[in-house]
Motif scaffolding. Structure first.
Motif, PDB file in Angstrom:
ATOM      1  N   LYS A 248     -11.405 -48.421  -2.333  1.00 21.05           N
ATOM      2  CA  LYS A 248     -12.334 -48.004  -1.282  1.00 21.05           C
ATOM      3  C   LYS A 248     -13.049 -49.190  -0.646  1.00 21.05           C
ATOM      4  N   ASP A 251     -11.299 -50.055   2.409  1.00 20.29           N
ATOM      5  CA  ASP A 251     -11.483 -49.098   3.503  1.00 20.29           C
ATOM      6  C   ASP A 251     -12.738 -49.383   4.313  1.00 20.29           C
ATOM      7  N   ARG A 253     -13.991 -52.314   5.077  1.00 19.72           N
ATOM      8  CA  ARG A 253     -13.741 -53.467   5.957  1.00 19.72           C
ATOM      9  C   ARG A 253     -15.009 -54.269   6.231  1.00 19.72           C
ATOM     10  N   HIS A 306      -5.020 -54.142   8.324  1.00 16.28           N
ATOM     11  CA  HIS A 306      -5.822 -53.471   7.307  1.00 16.28           C
ATOM     12  C   HIS A 306      -5.284 -53.695   5.889  1.00 16.28           C
TER      13      HIS A 306
END
Length: 320
Positions: A248, A251, A253, A306
């Motif tokens: 997580k 995620d 970022r 990503h």
């Protein structure tokens, strides 16, 4: 790209007599990459902001401090670049460089060591640089830009500082605090983390982890997020939840530091390994104890792709 810890960096055949650090500050102007060159009147040369390490300082801390002292910019480090070596009067000088994005920050030369500066294209910088070795980190920066690996954010793993021995602790394991040495290490960890400036900190709620990141939280005035899933106990019982907590972080970022325990590190690194390209397959520690107390591992995660880790490095906070 990957860097190794500074102890290994200096352990080559030609042991450096002078250790220094600096950064190539970069920005985008109308889509064009530009880098910051400085002019030093003492040497009448064009170079990058850099300087010698102070006693008790790590190279990342030195790089950030020197940039601020010479041109007034408070930077956060990006990917590591080439280290340069060249002869000086006392032997060999080793300079470690990082990339550092600066946006539209105001440059203020100190007027002593630096009297002028220029924002120029990499091509123009290569022409103006006085020392040929200064082109090496520039070439890596340009290559990273062309490969979409220059814009990154750091995911930092911290092993808690030295705790009181298990053998002498009779209360709950989660309450075991840092030793006196560990408290000093925690202050050093705080100074080291400042080089990357994570805006989020996630920690095991056990006392020794919380105490390790407390000085950084106080200095930055940010809140701590506690995660039971990265305690020794929960990681052993429910490793999938530990993996989910680490995943997580990608995620979000956002620059983040995660503080946990030695037995949890294999699970954490197992998640990180899934985000590494083949070229970085050996960049993560693979053997116990993985990290020393107070040591940090920095994964530089691409802002444009990503979850892709483009560089890994690790450092020990100064230990007296």
């Amino acid at each position: 790209m990957a860097s190794i810890d500074e102890e290994t960096t200096s352990a080559e055949d030609d042991e450096p007599s002078v250790l220094a650090a600096g950064a190539i500050c970069w920005r985008k102007e109308q889509g064009q990459l530009e880098v910051l060159l400085i002019h030093r009147p003492r040497y009448t040369d064009w170079s990058w902001p850099k300087g010698k390490i102070d006693p008790g300082e790590t190279t990342p801390e030195c790089a950030v401090r020197e940039v601020e002292e010479e041109v007034g910019l408070r930077i956060s480090l990006g990917i590591p670049l080439a280290s340069t070596r060249y002869p000086v009067a006392s032997g060999t000088k080793l300079v470690n460089y990082w990339a550092a994005r600066t946006e539209r920050m105001v440059v203020r030369p100190d007027g002593k060591e630096v009297d002028k500066f220029l924002w120029v294209t990499p091509t123009r910088a290569a022409e103006l640089l006085t020392n040929p070795t200064d082109r090496e980190p520039l070439e890596l920066l340009v290559a990273a830009h062309e490969d979409d690996q220059l814009e990154t954010w750091p995911l930092i793993v911290v092993r808690h500082a030295k705790a009181k021995p298990r053998s002498s602790w009779t209360r709950a394991e989660g309450e075991r605090p840092l030793a006196a040495t560990g408290r000093r290490q925690a202050a050093a960890v705080s100074r080291l983390l400042e080089a990357w400036g994570p805006s989020r900190v996630v920690s095991s709620p056990w006392e020794r982890c919380v105490q390790t990141v407390a000085p950084y939280l106080k200095n930055k005035d940010i809140k701590l997020k506690l995660a039971d899933s990265i305690t020794e106990q929960d990681a052993a019982r429910k490793p999938d939840k530990t993996r989910s907590t680490v995943e997580k972080l990608f995620d979000k970022r956002r620059p983040v530091a995660l503080c946990t325990h030695r037995p949890v590190l294999p699970v954490v690194f197992g998640v990180l390994r899934q985000h590494l390209p083949e070229a970085l397959a050996g960049a993560l520690p693979a053997e116990d104890p993985y990290l020393a107390p107070g040591e940090v591992l920095i994964s530089h995660v691409s802002s444009r792709s990503h979850g892709r880790v483009v560089a890994v490095e690790q450092f020990r906070a100064y230990d007296d």
